[in-house]
Structures are given as C-alpha cells and as structure tokens.
Design an enzyme around this catalytic site. Structure first.
Site, PDB file in Angstrom:
ATOM      1  N   GLU A 136     -41.489-114.266 -12.260  1.00 37.96           N
ATOM      2  CA  GLU A 136     -41.258-113.699 -10.919  1.00 37.96           C
ATOM      3  C   GLU A 136     -39.779-113.848 -10.568  1.00 37.96           C
ATOM      4  OE1 GLU A 136     -44.116-116.250  -9.113  1.00 37.96           O
ATOM      5  OE2 GLU A 136     -42.710-117.898  -8.834  1.00 37.96           O
ATOM      6  N   ASP A 160     -36.850-119.958  -2.291  1.00 37.00           N
ATOM      7  CA  ASP A 160     -36.549-118.569  -2.643  1.00 37.00           C
ATOM      8  C   ASP A 160     -35.306-118.041  -1.918  1.00 37.00           C
ATOM      9  OD1 ASP A 160     -39.138-118.909  -3.743  1.00 37.00           O
ATOM     10  OD2 ASP A 160     -40.084-117.961  -2.017  1.00 37.00           O
TER      11      ASP A 160
END
Ligand SMILES: *[C@@H]1O[C@H](CO)[C@@H](O)[C@H](O)[C@H]1NC(C)=O
Ligand SMILES: *[C@@H]1O[C@H](CO)[C@@H](O)[C@H](O)[C@H]1NC(C)=O
Ligand SMILES: *[C@@H]1O[C@H](CO)[C@@H](O)[C@H](O)[C@H]1NC(C)=O
Length: 319
Positions: free
Chosen positions: A201, A32
C-alpha cells in the site's frame, strides 16, 4: 566530585537537546503523513491514528523550519463528507490554479459497501475543505485493489495521475481537468495495474533528474516490519522494478517505519522523508507518530538507506 560538578551541566545540555529534537514532529498519534511545501511553509497532512470508528477527522500541521509546528485542527471531518462514517485516512494534497485539493480514503471499503477515495477542495491550505462530489470518486474494487492510499502525481507535462490501492494491488488512473472524473489512459483503459514486487500500500512518486521514483510500503502496517521500498523508471507508466528497501525499523529507535511521503526543498537538490513509526515501548497498533529524516542519493541516482533518528531534521527557510 567530578560527577557532581558536571551532572547539572550535562542535565542542562540534554534538556536543551531534547527541546531541539524534532522527532516526533508534533505530539499525538498521527500516521500516513503527506508532506508538502505551500508558499513559505512546510505542511503535513496526516491520518489521525485511532480505532477506525474514531478516525473521523483530519488535523493538519504547518511549520517554517520542520521543527516548530502549528496545529490546524479538524480541517475536514465526517460532518462535511456525508458518505464517510469511519476510518478516514492517508491524505494526498496539492495546489492547482489557486485551489488546494485534499484526497482521502474513507470507510475501509469492501465489495458492495459505500466508501473509497474522496476529494475535497479549499481556498487555503488550512481549509475549510468541502467535499467536491458528495460521493466517492472511486468506490469499486478494480484489479483487486482496495480504493485507499491514493497519491496524486503531477507529471512534468502538467498532466495529473493518481496511484492508489491497498490489499497489495496498485492501480494508475488519469484525471479530467477538475479532478471530478477519470479519463482514459493512453492504452484506452481507465485503470492500469502497475503493482510492483512486494507492494502492499502507500504509493508515492516524484521525479528527480528526469527519473521517476516510485515508492510504496511493504509488510503489515500494525507490525514491526512495515517498511518503504522503491523502483526507478523513465516513465510514469513504469515498468517499476523493485530496487530495494530504504526505510525500516531500527531496534534502537522505533518499529514499523513506513507509509511515507517526500518533501523536496524548492530550488535545492534536498529531500526529506516524512513517515510514521511506532515507539519501542508501544504495542497498540494505532500508536504511530510522524517523523522526518533527510533522504540522500548515490551518484548513480539510487536512494541511500534512511537512518532513523531521535534528533530529526531542520528544514531550510523557504523563499
Ligand atoms: C468539472 O468539469 C466538468 C466538465 O469537464 C463539469 O461538467 C463539472 O461541472 C465540473 N465540476 C466542478 C465541480 O467544477
Ligand atoms: C543527472 O543525470 C545525468 C545522467 O543522466 C548525470 O550525469 C548527472 O550527474 C545527474 N545529476 C544529478 C544531480 O544526479
Ligand atoms: C512509552 O514511553 C513514553 C515516554 O517515556 C511514555 O510517555 C509512555 O507512556 C510509554 N508507553 C507505554 C505503553 O508504556
């Protein structure tokens, strides 16, 4: 005979090229990744990728060229964020009026639990960061969106917004002047659902040439088909109509390429995509490494599919 003469040279060449490859950007399992330019250095703020109960701190990395990285260990951890006990992830960072803000998700929060999106601040990019509120900024599940995976976006008029959400739902919110509370959006609501088709997401936004590019991850984060898709819009509020996928697995390089961010080189029309991927020989879902590629555009402004590489990139020196 020919082979015996050339093989030491070939070996030397491959060792040199190995030394110059920049993917993964730095050793270790990191996911991420949030890339940004602060002053004359490139920075990456990733998730420390480990089982949720061990994912309790953040490291950061900085570089003059996207090739050589300096590790800044434990810029924030659960000793400072007292309401967070596990699963801290997916930073979103930016500088505002000389302060460095660090948004994060914590606790993999479900209905009725404490956790969600928190905000920390520091005087320097490498911290130390302190928890501003001592509690989550967003704890509740609104519009079905798990409060994780926030991205703070500064619009061209200077106003800050935040996109966030897991569980395949995405909300847009607006901030007060010091990022301690939400204020109503133009339609009077605090939370506006903006979920595009196939969104899962990891939202991200940037502006290029007056167009708002909204990007997100699709698929299952632990699986091979995690990927990044995008929409183009004339407004921060959308609508966000899905155009296509620009980053995904490559059977000859790596699987599960997703959850990205974009670094724009100041004063140049040059963009890098920072993302994580899983090496071909790894099946552990946390074995994700941070990689960087160039991201290019077609003449009509659409984004060209990104090619996964082993070599990676070199970033220009920053002013
Ligand atoms: C943020 O601003 C509000 C008023 O808008 C003020 O009450 C609060 O103390 C400020 N918080 C911080 C941490 O500066
Ligand atoms: C910016 O957009 C205009 C039209 O809206 C176009 O003519 C121009 O080529 C674009 N510039 C770049 C760098 O894409
Ligand atoms: C995958 O390959 C790398 C590089 O050769 C090696 O270090 C690592 O141990 C391998 N992983 C597995 C699970 O075999």
């Amino acid at each position: 005979m020919l082979i015996s003469i050339w093989s030491p040279i070939l070996l030397l060449c491959s060792l040199i090229s190995l030394a110059l490859t920049s993917n993964p950007a730095f050793p270790g399992w990191y996911a991420d990744p949030e890339g940004i330019v602060y002053g004359n250095r490139y920075w990456i703020f990733p998730t420390y990728s480990a089982p949720f109960d061990e994912q309790t701190f953040f490291d950061a990395f900085s570089s003059p060229d996207l090739v050589t990285w300096t590790k800044h260990p434990r810029i924030l951890d659960t000793n400072e964020v007292t309401w967070a006990t596990r699963a801290m992830w997916a930073p979103s960072v930016f500088e505002h009026e000389g302060k460095y803000y660090f948004f994060f998700g914590a606790n993999d929060v479900h209905e009725g639990e404490v956790g969600g999106i928190g905000v920390a601040v520091a005087d320097k990019p490498e911290g130390p960061y302190r928890d501003i509120l001592g509690r989550p900024l967003i704890n509740d599940i609104v519009n079905g969106a798990q409060p994780i995976d926030q991205f703070v976006f500064k619009d061209s008029d200077g106003q800050f917004y935040m996109f966030y959400g897991g569980w395949s739902r995405c909300n847009l919110v607006k901030f007060n002047s010091n990022f301690t509370a939400l204020v109503p959006l133009p339609d009077g609501s605090l939370f506006m659902e903006v979920t595009p088709q196939d969104y899962v997401e990891g939202p991200f936004m940037f502006i290029r040439n007056g167009t708002y590019y909204f990007m997100w991850s699709e698929g299952e984060w632990a699986g091979p088909d995690y990927r990044v898709s995008y929409a183009m819009s004339s407004s921060v509020f959308g609508p966000f109509e899905r155009i296509g996928t620009i980053l995904e697995q490559d059977a000859s390089i790596a699987r599960g390429a997703g959850h990205h961010s974009i670094i724009k080189v100041p004063n140049e029309d040059k963009y890098f995509i920072v993302y994580h991927r899983r090496p071909l020989n790894e099946t552990d879902m946390n074995h994700r490494e941070t990689c960087i590629e160039e991201m290019n555009f077609n003449n009509d402004g659409t984004i060209r599919p990104v090619k996964l590489t082993i070599e990676g990139v070199t970033g220009p020196a920053l002013p």
